[in-house]
Motif scaffolding. Sequence first.
Motif, PDB file in Angstrom:
ATOM      1  N   ARG A  35       0.891  -1.271  -0.018  1.00 21.05           N
ATOM      2  CA  ARG A  35       0.012   0.139   0.142  1.00 21.05           C
ATOM      3  C   ARG A  35       0.660   1.111   0.003  1.00 21.05           C
ATOM      4  NH1 ARG A  35      -3.720   2.845   3.767  1.00 21.05           N
ATOM      5  NH2 ARG A  35      -5.437   3.280   2.753  1.00 21.05           N
ATOM      6  N   TRP A  36       1.816   1.248   0.898  1.00 20.84           N
ATOM      7  CA  TRP A  36       2.753   2.459   0.865  1.00 20.84           C
ATOM      8  C   TRP A  36       3.312   2.764  -0.491  1.00 20.84           C
ATOM      9  CZ3 TRP A  36       7.814   1.471  -0.236  1.00 20.84           C
ATOM     10  CH2 TRP A  36       8.106   0.123  -0.218  1.00 20.84           C
ATOM     11  N   LEU A  37       3.842   1.488  -1.140  1.00 19.06           N
ATOM     12  CA  LEU A  37       4.328   1.790  -2.619  1.00 19.06           C
ATOM     13  C   LEU A  37       3.593   2.644  -3.443  1.00 19.06           C
ATOM     14  CD1 LEU A  37       6.900   1.316  -4.283  1.00 19.06           C
ATOM     15  CD2 LEU A  37       5.595  -0.998  -4.894  1.00 19.06           C
ATOM     16  N   TRP A  38       2.062   2.361  -3.397  1.00 10.83           N
ATOM     17  CA  TRP A  38       1.209   2.885  -4.455  1.00 10.83           C
ATOM     18  C   TRP A  38       0.953   4.278  -4.086  1.00 10.83           C
ATOM     19  CZ3 TRP A  38      -0.101   1.554  -8.933  1.00 10.83           C
ATOM     20  CH2 TRP A  38       0.073   0.249  -9.214  1.00 10.83           C
ATOM     21  N   LEU A  39       1.168   4.810  -2.514  1.00  8.23           N
ATOM     22  CA  LEU A  39       1.187   6.393  -2.250  1.00  8.23           C
ATOM     23  C   LEU A  39       2.292   6.954  -3.058  1.00  8.23           C
ATOM     24  CD1 LEU A  39       0.254   8.527  -0.439  1.00  8.23           C
ATOM     25  CD2 LEU A  39       1.847   7.628   1.217  1.00  8.23           C
ATOM     26  N   PHE A  40       3.481   6.319  -3.154  1.00  7.40           N
ATOM     27  CA  PHE A  40       4.574   6.970  -3.753  1.00  7.40           C
ATOM     28  C   PHE A  40       4.570   7.115  -5.404  1.00  7.40           C
ATOM     29  CE2 PHE A  40       7.061   5.670   0.170  1.00  7.40           C
ATOM     30  CZ  PHE A  40       7.310   7.030   0.646  1.00  7.40           C
ATOM     31  N   ILE A  41       3.811   6.010  -5.658  1.00  8.19           N
ATOM     32  CA  ILE A  41       3.587   6.124  -7.382  1.00  8.19           C
ATOM     33  C   ILE A  41       2.711   7.080  -7.583  1.00  8.19           C
ATOM     34  CG2 ILE A  41       2.454   4.770  -9.040  1.00  8.19           C
ATOM     35  CD1 ILE A  41       3.940   2.177  -7.909  1.00  8.19           C
ATOM     36  N   ILE A  42       1.547   7.461  -6.826  1.00  2.80           N
ATOM     37  CA  ILE A  42       0.785   8.264  -7.139  1.00  2.80           C
ATOM     38  C   ILE A  42       1.307   9.628  -6.946  1.00  2.80           C
ATOM     39  CG2 ILE A  42      -1.481   9.506  -6.000  1.00  2.80           C
ATOM     40  CD1 ILE A  42      -2.454   6.652  -4.992  1.00  2.80           C
ATOM     41  N   ILE A  48       0.756   9.811 -14.584  1.00  5.19           N
ATOM     42  CA  ILE A  48       0.646   8.212 -15.018  1.00  5.19           C
ATOM     43  C   ILE A  48       0.367   7.470 -13.681  1.00  5.19           C
ATOM     44  CG2 ILE A  48       2.021   6.280 -15.785  1.00  5.19           C
ATOM     45  CD1 ILE A  48       1.209   8.089 -18.015  1.00  5.19           C
ATOM     46  N   GLY A  49       1.020   7.965 -12.465  1.00  2.56           N
ATOM     47  CA  GLY A  49       0.881   7.269 -11.109  1.00  2.56           C
ATOM     48  C   GLY A  49      -0.721   7.188 -10.881  1.00  2.56           C
ATOM     49  N   PRO A  50      -1.451   8.144 -10.558  1.00  3.67           N
ATOM     50  CA  PRO A  50      -2.860   8.286 -10.452  1.00  3.67           C
ATOM     51  C   PRO A  50      -3.546   7.165 -11.254  1.00  3.67           C
ATOM     52  CG  PRO A  50      -2.243  10.499  -9.988  1.00  3.67           C
ATOM     53  CD  PRO A  50      -1.162   9.557 -10.767  1.00  3.67           C
ATOM     54  N   ILE A  51      -3.269   7.224 -12.584  1.00  2.00           N
ATOM     55  CA  ILE A  51      -3.835   6.407 -13.745  1.00  2.00           C
ATOM     56  C   ILE A  51      -3.571   4.740 -13.453  1.00  2.00           C
ATOM     57  CG2 ILE A  51      -4.144   5.830 -16.051  1.00  2.00           C
ATOM     58  CD1 ILE A  51      -3.835   8.839 -16.553  1.00  2.00           C
ATOM     59  N   LEU A  52      -2.336   4.412 -13.158  1.00  2.00           N
ATOM     60  CA  LEU A  52      -1.802   3.368 -12.764  1.00  2.00           C
ATOM     61  C   LEU A  52      -2.581   2.775 -11.478  1.00  2.00           C
ATOM     62  CD1 LEU A  52       1.902   3.526 -13.609  1.00  2.00           C
ATOM     63  CD2 LEU A  52       0.330   2.201 -14.781  1.00  2.00           C
ATOM     64  N   PHE A  53      -2.620   3.504 -10.571  1.00  2.00           N
ATOM     65  CA  PHE A  53      -3.440   3.072  -9.365  1.00  2.00           C
ATOM     66  C   PHE A  53      -4.840   2.714  -9.870  1.00  2.00           C
ATOM     67  CE2 PHE A  53      -6.130   4.058  -5.700  1.00  2.00           C
ATOM     68  CZ  PHE A  53      -5.472   3.100  -4.982  1.00  2.00           C
ATOM     69  N   PHE A  54      -5.774   3.551 -10.485  1.00  2.00           N
ATOM     70  CA  PHE A  54      -7.094   3.010 -10.850  1.00  2.00           C
ATOM     71  C   PHE A  54      -7.265   1.886 -11.656  1.00  2.00           C
ATOM     72  CE2 PHE A  54      -7.708   7.691  -9.878  1.00  2.00           C
ATOM     73  CZ  PHE A  54      -8.717   7.583  -8.704  1.00  2.00           C
ATOM     74  N   ILE A  55      -6.147   1.438 -12.471  1.00  2.00           N
ATOM     75  CA  ILE A  55      -6.184   0.406 -13.377  1.00  2.00           C
ATOM     76  C   ILE A  55      -5.606  -0.640 -12.659  1.00  2.00           C
ATOM     77  CG2 ILE A  55      -5.203  -0.346 -15.573  1.00  2.00           C
ATOM     78  CD1 ILE A  55      -5.020   2.409 -16.737  1.00  2.00           C
ATOM     79  N   ILE A  56      -4.388  -0.768 -12.240  1.00  4.71           N
ATOM     80  CA  ILE A  56      -3.987  -1.869 -11.379  1.00  4.71           C
ATOM     81  C   ILE A  56      -3.781  -2.012 -10.151  1.00  4.71           C
ATOM     82  CG2 ILE A  56      -2.945  -2.792 -13.903  1.00  4.71           C
ATOM     83  CD1 ILE A  56      -0.064  -1.872 -12.534  1.00  4.71           C
ATOM     84  N   GLY A  57      -3.684  -0.742  -9.201  1.00  2.80           N
ATOM     85  CA  GLY A  57      -3.677  -0.835  -8.094  1.00  2.80           C
ATOM     86  C   GLY A  57      -4.507  -1.331  -7.217  1.00  2.80           C
TER      87      GLY A  57
END
Length: 61
Positions: A35-42, A48-57
């Motif tokens: 979960r913490w990794l997704w925070l950094f990605i966003i 791209i980060g928020p879009i990746l979270f909604f698609i695969i996160g």
Amino acid sequence: MDIFLLLAPLIVLEAILVIVALLAWFKTDKTNGPRWLWLFIILLLQIIGPILFFIIGRRQQ
């Protein structure tokens, strides 16, 4: 000044996307991966980060 007028809508769109993704991240209990990794990605991957979270996160329940 003209470049700012061209980039302003993109900046606003990106800010809204990040805020919505952070709210979804906060409400999501389980994610695909840490979960913490997704925070950094966003936060770090801009648009791209928020879009990746909604698609695969988010883990579908």
